[in-house]
Design a protein around this motif. Sequence first.
Motif, PDB file in Angstrom:
ATOM      1  N   UNK A   1       0.826  -1.203   0.000  1.00 31.82           N
ATOM      2  CA  UNK A   1       0.000   0.000   0.000  1.00 31.82           C
ATOM      3  C   UNK A   1       0.865   1.258   0.000  1.00 31.82           C
ATOM      4  N   UNK A   2       0.347   2.285  -0.639  1.00 38.05           N
ATOM      5  CA  UNK A   2       1.076   3.564  -0.678  1.00 38.05           C
ATOM      6  C   UNK A   2       1.050   4.201   0.703  1.00 38.05           C
ATOM      7  N   UNK A   3       1.998   5.096   0.973  1.00 37.24           N
ATOM      8  CA  UNK A   3       2.005   5.786   2.262  1.00 37.24           C
ATOM      9  C   UNK A   3       0.700   6.530   2.544  1.00 37.24           C
ATOM     10  N   UNK A   4       0.116   7.122   1.506  1.00 39.23           N
ATOM     11  CA  UNK A   4      -1.126   7.862   1.724  1.00 39.23           C
ATOM     12  C   UNK A   4      -2.306   6.924   1.987  1.00 39.23           C
ATOM     13  N   UNK A   5      -2.302   5.741   1.398  1.00 41.53           N
ATOM     14  CA  UNK A   5      -3.347   4.751   1.692  1.00 41.53           C
ATOM     15  C   UNK A   5      -3.220   4.267   3.133  1.00 41.53           C
ATOM     16  N   UNK A   6      -1.992   4.034   3.564  1.00 43.18           N
ATOM     17  CA  UNK A   6      -1.765   3.641   4.959  1.00 43.18           C
ATOM     18  C   UNK A   6      -2.219   4.755   5.903  1.00 43.18           C
ATOM     19  N   UNK A   7      -1.930   6.003   5.548  1.00 47.86           N
ATOM     20  CA  UNK A   7      -2.330   7.141   6.380  1.00 47.86           C
ATOM     21  C   UNK A   7      -3.855   7.275   6.419  1.00 47.86           C
ATOM     22  N   UNK A   8      -4.501   7.009   5.307  1.00 45.87           N
ATOM     23  CA  UNK A   8      -5.964   7.089   5.228  1.00 45.87           C
ATOM     24  C   UNK A   8      -6.605   6.113   6.216  1.00 45.87           C
ATOM     25  N   UNK A   9      -6.107   4.886   6.225  1.00 45.51           N
ATOM     26  CA  UNK A   9      -6.622   3.874   7.146  1.00 45.51           C
ATOM     27  C   UNK A   9      -6.187   4.205   8.576  1.00 45.51           C
ATOM     28  N   UNK A  10      -4.933   4.618   8.731  1.00 50.69           N
ATOM     29  CA  UNK A  10      -4.408   4.952  10.055  1.00 50.69           C
ATOM     30  C   UNK A  10      -5.162   6.086  10.726  1.00 50.69           C
ATOM     31  N   UNK A  11      -5.635   7.043   9.933  1.00 47.76           N
ATOM     32  CA  UNK A  11      -6.404   8.158  10.472  1.00 47.76           C
ATOM     33  C   UNK A  11      -7.673   7.652  11.153  1.00 47.76           C
TER      34      UNK A  11
ATOM     35  N   UNK B   1       0.198   6.872   8.835  1.00 48.75           N
ATOM     36  CA  UNK B   1       0.692   5.788   7.979  1.00 48.75           C
ATOM     37  C   UNK B   1       1.310   4.680   8.824  1.00 48.75           C
ATOM     38  N   UNK B   2       2.044   5.069   9.843  1.00 50.04           N
ATOM     39  CA  UNK B   2       2.638   4.108  10.771  1.00 50.04           C
ATOM     40  C   UNK B   2       1.547   3.257  11.420  1.00 50.04           C
ATOM     41  N   UNK B   3       0.439   3.886  11.828  1.00 54.77           N
ATOM     42  CA  UNK B   3      -0.669   3.130  12.414  1.00 54.77           C
ATOM     43  C   UNK B   3      -1.325   2.207  11.386  1.00 54.77           C
ATOM     44  N   UNK B   4      -1.491   2.712  10.167  1.00 51.71           N
ATOM     45  CA  UNK B   4      -2.048   1.876   9.103  1.00 51.71           C
ATOM     46  C   UNK B   4      -1.159   0.673   8.826  1.00 51.71           C
ATOM     47  N   UNK B   5       0.137   0.897   8.849  1.00 50.29           N
ATOM     48  CA  UNK B   5       1.096  -0.195   8.657  1.00 50.29           C
ATOM     49  C   UNK B   5       0.936  -1.256   9.756  1.00 50.29           C
ATOM     50  N   UNK B   6       0.882  -0.812  11.011  1.00 43.72           N
ATOM     51  CA  UNK B   6       0.723  -1.772  12.115  1.00 43.72           C
ATOM     52  C   UNK B   6      -0.571  -2.559  11.971  1.00 43.72           C
ATOM     53  N   UNK B   7      -1.624  -1.880  11.554  1.00 44.58           N
ATOM     54  CA  UNK B   7      -2.911  -2.545  11.360  1.00 44.58           C
ATOM     55  C   UNK B   7      -2.806  -3.642  10.298  1.00 44.58           C
ATOM     56  N   UNK B   8      -2.279  -3.279   9.127  1.00 48.24           N
ATOM     57  CA  UNK B   8      -2.185  -4.256   8.036  1.00 48.24           C
ATOM     58  C   UNK B   8      -1.158  -5.338   8.315  1.00 48.24           C
ATOM     59  N   UNK B   9      -0.186  -5.044   9.147  1.00 49.25           N
ATOM     60  CA  UNK B   9       0.809  -6.054   9.526  1.00 49.25           C
ATOM     61  C   UNK B   9       0.243  -7.001  10.588  1.00 49.25           C
ATOM     62  N   UNK B  10      -0.966  -6.711  11.088  1.00 50.33           N
ATOM     63  CA  UNK B  10      -1.597  -7.567  12.084  1.00 50.33           C
ATOM     64  C   UNK B  10      -1.043  -7.365  13.484  1.00 50.33           C
ATOM     65  N   UNK B  11      -0.399  -6.208  13.707  1.00 49.58           N
ATOM     66  CA  UNK B  11       0.213  -5.926  15.016  1.00 49.58           C
ATOM     67  C   UNK B  11      -0.717  -5.019  15.832  1.00 49.58           C
ATOM     68  N   UNK B  12      -1.915  -5.500  16.059  1.00 51.13           N
ATOM     69  CA  UNK B  12      -2.952  -4.706  16.706  1.00 51.13           C
ATOM     70  C   UNK B  12      -2.610  -4.413  18.167  1.00 51.13           C
ATOM     71  N   UNK B  13      -2.100  -5.403  18.878  1.00 45.93           N
ATOM     72  CA  UNK B  13      -1.760  -5.181  20.292  1.00 45.93           C
ATOM     73  C   UNK B  13      -0.675  -4.114  20.422  1.00 45.93           C
ATOM     74  N   UNK B  14       0.285  -4.149  19.531  1.00 46.08           N
ATOM     75  CA  UNK B  14       1.354  -3.127  19.554  1.00 46.08           C
ATOM     76  C   UNK B  14       0.778  -1.762  19.227  1.00 46.08           C
TER      77      UNK B  14
ATOM     78  N   UNK C   1      13.080   0.017  13.826  1.00 46.14           N
ATOM     79  CA  UNK C   1      13.629   0.668  12.628  1.00 46.14           C
ATOM     80  C   UNK C   1      12.652   0.554  11.453  1.00 46.14           C
ATOM     81  N   UNK C   2      11.997  -0.573  11.330  1.00 49.59           N
ATOM     82  CA  UNK C   2      11.007  -0.775  10.263  1.00 49.59           C
ATOM     83  C   UNK C   2       9.838   0.202  10.411  1.00 49.59           C
ATOM     84  N   UNK C   3       9.361   0.400  11.637  1.00 52.20           N
ATOM     85  CA  UNK C   3       8.264   1.333  11.891  1.00 52.20           C
ATOM     86  C   UNK C   3       8.686   2.765  11.597  1.00 52.20           C
TER      87      UNK C   3
END
Length: 187
Positions: A60-70, A154-167, A120-122
Amino acid sequence: MAEDLMAESLENLSFQQSEMESRSVKEQGSSGIECAMTAELLQNTLSIEQQGINDEAPNLSPLALAYVGDSIYDFRVRDYLCRRYQENLNRVNSRKTRLVCAKAQSDLMGYLIEEKLLTEEELSVYRRARNHKSQSHSKNSSITDYRRATGFEAFLGYLYYAGKISRLISLVEKGLEHLLAENEAKE
């Protein structure tokens, strides 16, 4: 005739049940309803963690991740405030408004970076989104805050799609506690 009486009895029973539910809702107040809805959404969100939808995040693009993360951040703030403050929803919403603006998101991200809570990945996902050229920015925030907020989302969207909900939940709650402590110190 017996069928008519039975149908009327069922109708009365259904009406009585809905009246009882309505009274219960009025007694709880809208805050109770919002918190119950939030709890249900939280359960649904946590079930995503077990599904592990890891493949989506890098594509996903950074803006798509940010859209979901918002939307995730907005939900997490609502959930946190409903659980923490059992008060009038107008006051809860007032607190929420102060926490979801670009300045607050920028400050929260600054806190997470300063405390070295990110991998570092985040950080890489955050930087990529922060540096992404956007067509516009909020008229109520500086371009710096807007870009940092976009990176945070975007960082939050990334965590969501990575399945790292608890984090995701843990980091957002640490950041919210920090922001609320700062706000209380100012008041």
